[in-house]
Design a protein around this motif. Structure first.
Motif, PDB file in Angstrom:
ATOM      1  N   LEU A  75       3.561   0.022  -6.418  1.00  0.00           N
ATOM      2  CA  LEU A  75       2.270  -0.656  -6.574  1.00  0.00           C
ATOM      3  C   LEU A  75       1.105   0.319  -6.480  1.00  0.00           C
ATOM      4  N   ASP A  76       0.030  -0.027  -7.172  1.00  0.00           N
ATOM      5  CA  ASP A  76      -1.265   0.628  -7.000  1.00  0.00           C
ATOM      6  C   ASP A  76      -2.269  -0.422  -6.555  1.00  0.00           C
TER       7      ASP A  76
ATOM      8  N   ALA B 214      -9.482  -3.846  -8.900  1.00  0.00           N
ATOM      9  CA  ALA B 214      -8.965  -3.470  -7.583  1.00  0.00           C
ATOM     10  C   ALA B 214      -8.514  -4.685  -6.772  1.00  0.00           C
ATOM     11  N   VAL B 215      -7.443  -4.470  -6.021  1.00  0.00           N
ATOM     12  CA  VAL B 215      -6.942  -5.493  -5.104  1.00  0.00           C
ATOM     13  C   VAL B 215      -6.714  -4.864  -3.738  1.00  0.00           C
ATOM     14  N   THR B 216      -6.672  -5.707  -2.728  1.00  0.00           N
ATOM     15  CA  THR B 216      -6.213  -5.310  -1.405  1.00  0.00           C
ATOM     16  C   THR B 216      -4.860  -5.963  -1.183  1.00  0.00           C
ATOM     17  N   ILE B 217      -3.891  -5.196  -0.721  1.00  0.00           N
ATOM     18  CA  ILE B 217      -2.541  -5.700  -0.465  1.00  0.00           C
ATOM     19  C   ILE B 217      -2.403  -5.967   1.032  1.00  0.00           C
ATOM     20  N   LEU B 218      -2.210  -7.221   1.396  1.00  0.00           N
ATOM     21  CA  LEU B 218      -2.064  -7.627   2.790  1.00  0.00           C
ATOM     22  C   LEU B 218      -0.583  -7.704   3.136  1.00  0.00           C
TER      23      LEU B 218
ATOM     24  N   PHE C  52      -3.660  -2.589   2.584  1.00  0.00           N
ATOM     25  CA  PHE C  52      -3.829  -1.412   1.727  1.00  0.00           C
ATOM     26  C   PHE C  52      -5.045  -1.653   0.847  1.00  0.00           C
ATOM     27  N   VAL C  53      -6.106  -0.903   1.115  1.00  0.00           N
ATOM     28  CA  VAL C  53      -7.416  -1.207   0.534  1.00  0.00           C
ATOM     29  C   VAL C  53      -7.838  -0.217  -0.554  1.00  0.00           C
ATOM     30  N   GLY C  54      -6.976   0.734  -0.898  1.00  0.00           N
ATOM     31  CA  GLY C  54      -7.326   1.705  -1.936  1.00  0.00           C
ATOM     32  C   GLY C  54      -8.584   2.462  -1.597  1.00  0.00           C
ATOM     33  N   ASP C  55      -9.503   2.535  -2.546  1.00  0.00           N
ATOM     34  CA  ASP C  55     -10.790   3.180  -2.297  1.00  0.00           C
ATOM     35  C   ASP C  55     -11.896   2.158  -2.054  1.00  0.00           C
ATOM     36  N   PHE C  56     -11.501   0.901  -1.866  1.00  0.00           N
ATOM     37  CA  PHE C  56     -12.495  -0.142  -1.587  1.00  0.00           C
ATOM     38  C   PHE C  56     -13.117   0.067  -0.209  1.00  0.00           C
ATOM     39  N   ILE C  57     -12.306   0.510   0.737  1.00  0.00           N
ATOM     40  CA  ILE C  57     -12.777   0.856   2.080  1.00  0.00           C
ATOM     41  C   ILE C  57     -12.199   2.219   2.420  1.00  0.00           C
ATOM     42  N   LEU C  58     -13.021   3.067   3.020  1.00  0.00           N
ATOM     43  CA  LEU C  58     -12.573   4.391   3.430  1.00  0.00           C
ATOM     44  C   LEU C  58     -12.682   4.526   4.945  1.00  0.00           C
ATOM     45  N   PRO C  59     -11.712   5.173   5.602  1.00  0.00           N
ATOM     46  CA  PRO C  59     -11.869   5.448   7.032  1.00  0.00           C
ATOM     47  C   PRO C  59     -13.103   6.310   7.267  1.00  0.00           C
ATOM     48  N   GLY C  60     -14.057   5.771   7.984  1.00  0.00           N
ATOM     49  CA  GLY C  60     -15.293   6.505   8.227  1.00  0.00           C
ATOM     50  C   GLY C  60     -16.308   6.348   7.122  1.00  0.00           C
ATOM     51  N   GLY C  61     -16.036   5.505   6.102  1.00  0.00           N
ATOM     52  CA  GLY C  61     -16.966   5.304   4.995  1.00  0.00           C
ATOM     53  C   GLY C  61     -17.077   3.843   4.640  1.00  0.00           C
TER      54      GLY C  61
ATOM     55  N   THR D  83      -5.842  -5.723  12.221  1.00  0.00           N
ATOM     56  CA  THR D  83      -5.166  -5.255  11.006  1.00  0.00           C
ATOM     57  C   THR D  83      -5.568  -3.806  10.705  1.00  0.00           C
ATOM     58  N   LEU D  84      -4.572  -2.970  10.441  1.00  0.00           N
ATOM     59  CA  LEU D  84      -4.850  -1.571  10.121  1.00  0.00           C
ATOM     60  C   LEU D  84      -5.143  -1.447   8.627  1.00  0.00           C
ATOM     61  N   LEU D  85      -6.297  -0.880   8.310  1.00  0.00           N
ATOM     62  CA  LEU D  85      -6.732  -0.720   6.923  1.00  0.00           C
ATOM     63  C   LEU D  85      -6.358   0.674   6.442  1.00  0.00           C
ATOM     64  N   LEU D  86      -5.611   0.712   5.336  1.00  0.00           N
ATOM     65  CA  LEU D  86      -5.063   1.972   4.842  1.00  0.00           C
ATOM     66  C   LEU D  86      -5.615   2.264   3.455  1.00  0.00           C
ATOM     67  N   SER D  87      -6.272   3.419   3.335  1.00  0.00           N
ATOM     68  CA  SER D  87      -6.962   3.785   2.100  1.00  0.00           C
ATOM     69  C   SER D  87      -6.135   4.759   1.271  1.00  0.00           C
ATOM     70  N   SER D  88      -6.509   4.897   0.015  1.00  0.00           N
ATOM     71  CA  SER D  88      -5.824   5.875  -0.834  1.00  0.00           C
ATOM     72  C   SER D  88      -6.466   7.260  -0.719  1.00  0.00           C
ATOM     73  N   HIS D  89      -7.624   7.346  -0.067  1.00  0.00           N
ATOM     74  CA  HIS D  89      -8.231   8.627   0.294  1.00  0.00           C
ATOM     75  C   HIS D  89      -8.517   8.622   1.791  1.00  0.00           C
ATOM     76  N   ASP D  90      -8.394   9.785   2.405  1.00  0.00           N
ATOM     77  CA  ASP D  90      -8.752   9.910   3.817  1.00  0.00           C
ATOM     78  C   ASP D  90      -9.569  11.183   3.979  1.00  0.00           C
ATOM     79  N   TYR D  91     -10.800  11.137   3.476  1.00  0.00           N
ATOM     80  CA  TYR D  91     -11.667  12.319   3.510  1.00  0.00           C
ATOM     81  C   TYR D  91     -11.961  12.778   4.934  1.00  0.00           C
ATOM     82  N   ALA D  92     -12.040  11.819   5.868  1.00  0.00           N
ATOM     83  CA  ALA D  92     -12.441  12.147   7.234  1.00  0.00           C
ATOM     84  C   ALA D  92     -11.250  12.406   8.149  1.00  0.00           C
ATOM     85  N   GLN D  93     -10.031  12.440   7.612  1.00  0.00           N
ATOM     86  CA  GLN D  93      -8.819  12.692   8.390  1.00  0.00           C
ATOM     87  C   GLN D  93      -8.699  11.725   9.578  1.00  0.00           C
TER      88      GLN D  93
END
Length: 747
Positions: free
Chosen positions: A465-466, A524-528, A538-547, A576-586
């Motif tokens: 999935l994407d 875009a979708v979010t996968i719960l 799984f929020v893709g680039d819709f939400i970013l950790p720290g963004g 709920t843990l939100l998981l992005s497809s980018h993690d710029y802020a580690q």
């Protein structure tokens, strides 16, 4: 797999970086420090003895390199020799009136960084204003003679190497000399000979090399000693003045213990029989044995440099699907010391040497340098080969390489696995009960690793999935569909891989549903994901950790984003843990409650109809920041001691356990490191838990309903464990300690 309970013996294969001091050299140092300790400049008997030792060593150096009438100047090492040479050459040019951009300073594109940086430094300090140019190399690492020929007429100094420190590539000095002197008889020429002595013949009196720096610690002497060859009548200006030592060429009391070590090594090099130094055919034999061992572990290994262009003591290789850090961590856990041969920079480290050779990026990013010394013994070679071959079981059990390993040998794989490449994240959701996997947001650089894990564990692929159609990088879904065709549950899918005939995906105890969340992109979708309760989103680039979500790419829509955020807020649970497809802020993940705490402007987005100017301003700031980013440090992330409750030395562990009896010890190294060198070997009386960084999010999810206990984190060097401490702090763990120096200081 069964982990070894025996502490691995250290196998040192990074001799191009530095070498152990030979016993004869160490004995010479001790003798000179305690018996022959005089100052060579003193006129009494003790000083005279020291002077004799000094000059005897100089004479041996002269003989070994065929110095003829040239000068031998003892230095602190190669860097000083390079600096002295370049300073002298550039000062001579300035005093001759040769200044300005029409004049060139040439250096090989694969030179050690000390050379171009010294050229830049002295060109600036002396205000010479010359143009510094890198000489291109071909795919074998050999200098471009046509480029040199065209540039030589206006060149003030040309700097080349005898043998390269990363690849072992040797330059044809005789052919270079013929070219240089035919076009520019008077141009000054420096040759870095640091990796040459003891590995290739040198006869300076037969050459027109003007400067040649050497370093002791690359050839079994202590650090802090070296020497510089200066051709007769070549311009030379001392960097150090004041005492007149070294015939006025380098002031300062000579490092006599270091010079005595050089003498012991030079004597060994001159021996016809019984020397600790091996013949060239023997060194080539060692190389073949080591290569054979490496290929047993990595059948797809590719050499980045090879005969006839190299000295025998350097093996530079890459393995498809492996970053250099993966192999270095694996080898280091097993007690085998190798190097990536490149300095860490932004993104995954790349070798500037291999880049200059025009090799593919995967080879540059995956390059490993294995280097042995010319004094290696047959027994040491056998021990090294045995240690390397032992890793075959490890790479098979961790599915780093496909094998016929039985399931009982495999490292367990269950729950959520988070894999990273630079700032990109890919996920495997594994159901151990049904032996199935769902792959989410896979990226091409990780496709091979993902396929090997799935194939090695013989997991049935429920879906690939994407969360959206990635604008900044290609999805690996088509590649994985091909690689995993035999294991994939074939079905008609939409553009994101979701089966058309299923509104909900079930896999063991997991249930997956989607929520449309346009904003980053229209589709875009979010996968719960639920497992009894809601665990992941799984929020893709819709939400970013720290963004606040990425809206700077084509299809981004702030109005749609706001509506989606409101809709999603109705679906999410606070933990709920939100998981992005980018993690710029580690940060590995975020949570809805954390987002609201860290970004108060989101409350305005959720509770007002107007789009707040503050949020739009924040989006622009974030976009500008993203555009400036070129990636993150090569697996070693910027961390600080405050990320942990405290740094703990190994001697403080007992006291920490007394203070916190329920203390948990987490080994955050990756599975292949844990398999290669179990933590129990170094902490035999303590029970540790294996929580690799790739499984850290799953561990946080498992513990969020429990009161977090005190945790002591351990990794190889202490850096990744500090990163894990930062992650756990955000997740609510209040007592997170870090083992200072990690396994490196336990070993």
């Amino acid at each position: 797999m069964q982990k070894s309970a025996i502490r691995p013996q250290e196998i040192y294969l990074d001799n191009n970086a530095t070498t152990a001091v030979l016993s004869c050299a160490a004995a010479a140092v001790q003798h000179t420090m305690q018996q022959c300790f005089g100052n060579p400049s003193s006129s009494h008997s003790t000083g005279i003895k020291a002077k004799v030792e000094l000059e005897s060593t100089r004479q041996l150096a002269r003989q070994l390199i065929g110095a003829g009438s040239g000068d031998i100047v003892f230095t602190s090492g190669a860097t000083e020799g390079i600096q002295s040479s370049i300073f002298s050459a550039l000062l001579h040019a300035r005093m001759s009136g040769k200044t300005g951009a029409t004049f060139s300073l040439l250096y090989g594109a694969t030179e050690h960084k000390a050379v171009p940086q010294s050229l830049e430094h002295w060109n600036h300090v002396l205000q010479l204003g010359a143009t510094i140019k890198a000489i291109p190399v071909d795919q074998h690492g050999l200098l471009d003679f046509d480029f040199i020929r065209a540039e030589l007429p206006n060149t003030l100094l040309i700097c080349t190497m005898a043998a390269n420190n990363e690849t072992g590539v040797k330059q044809d000095l005789a052919a270079l000399q013929q070219l240089i002197r035919a076009v520019a008889p008077d141009v000054l020429w420096m040759v870095d000979c640091v990796q040459a002595l003891g590995k290739m013949p040198l006869q300076m009196e037969q050459m027109t090399i003007d400067y040649a720096p050497f370093s002791g610690h690359k050839l079994y002497a202590p650090k802090g000693i070296g020497f510089l060859y200066v051709r007769k009548d070549t311009p030379y200006q001392p960097l150090l003045a004041g005492g007149g030592q070294e015939s006025g060429l380098r002031s300062g009391t000579e490092n006599l213990p270091g010079i005595a070590a050089l003498q012991a090594i030079f004597q060994q090099l001159k021996l016809k029989e019984g020397s600790v130094f091996q013949s060239e055919p023997q060194l080539w034999g060692y190389r073949e044995q080591l290569l054979s061992a490496l290929r047993q572990v990595f059948p797809d290994l590719v050499l980045n440099s090879d005969r006839p262009y190299i000295v025998p003591t350097t093996i530079n290789f890459s393995v498809p699907g492996f970053a250099s850090k993966d192999i270095m961590d694996l080898f280091d856990a097993a007690g085998i010391r190798v190097s990536s041969g490149s300095a860490c920079s932004s993104k995954i480290p790349t070798s500037f040497v291999l880049n200059a050779m025009g090799l593919p990026l995967w080879r540059s990013q995956g390059a490993i340098r294995l280097s042995f010394g010319p004094a290696m013994t047959a027994e040491e070679c056998q021990q090294a080969c045995k240690a390397i071959v032992a890793l075959k079981v490890v790479v098979n059990s961790c599915c780093l390489v496909l094998s016929d390993a039985s399931s009982t040998e495999l490292q367990p794989l269950a729950g959520l696995v988070q894999l990273k490449h630079e700032d990109l994240c890919s996920y495997l959701l594994v159901s151990a009960e049904t032996s199935e996997v769902i792959i989410i947001d896979a990226v091409l650089p990780l496709a091979s690793r993902i396929a090997l894990l799935v194939q090695g564990h013989q997991l049935k692929v429920r879906a690939i999935l994407d969360t959206h159609l990635h604008k900044d990088h290609p999805s690996a879904r088509p590649e994985l569909v091909t690689l995993l065709a035999d294991l994939l549950n074939q079905a008609n899918t939409n553009s994101l891989g979701w089966p058309l005939d299923e509104t909900s995906l079930k896999m063991g105890s997991y249930q997956l549903n989607t929520v449309a969340t346009p904003g980053h992109s229209p589709e875009a979708v979010t996968i719960l994901v639920r497992q009894q309760q809601q665990k992941f989103a799984f929020v893709g680039d819709f939400i970013l950790p720290g963004g606040t979500g990425r809206l700077d790419l084509p299809g981004g829509d702030s109005q749609a984003f706001r509506q989606s955020l409101r809709a999603l807020s109705q679906q999410l649970e606070p933990q709920t843990l939100l998981l992005s497809s980018h993690d710029y802020a580690q940060r590995f993940f975020t949570r809805w409650d954390l987002m609201l705490q860290e970004q108060p402007v989101l409350q305005q987005i959720l509770n007002t109809e107007d789009t707040p100017d503050q949020w739009l301003s924040e989006l622009q700031r974030q976009t500008d920041w993203l555009h400036q980013q070129s990636g993150y440090f090569c697996g070693v992330v910027e961390v600080c001691v405050s990320d942990a409750t405290a740094l703990i030395d190994k001697d403080q562990i007992t006291a920490l356990l007394q203070q916190h009896p329920r203390l948990q010890i987490w080994d955050v190294r990756e599975p292949h490191e844990q398999a290669a060198g179990a933590l129990s070997v170094y902490l035999p009386d303590l029970v540790s838990k294996e929580v690799p960084l790739s499984a850290l999010v799953q561990q946080v999810a498992d513990q969020h309903t429990k009161t977090p206990q005190a945790v002591l984190l351990v990794c190889r060097s202490g850096n990744r464990s500090l990163l894990a401490a930062k992650v756990l702090n955000r997740a609510g763990f209040e007592l997170v300690f870090n083992l200072k120096g990690g396994v490196a200081l336990l070993a």
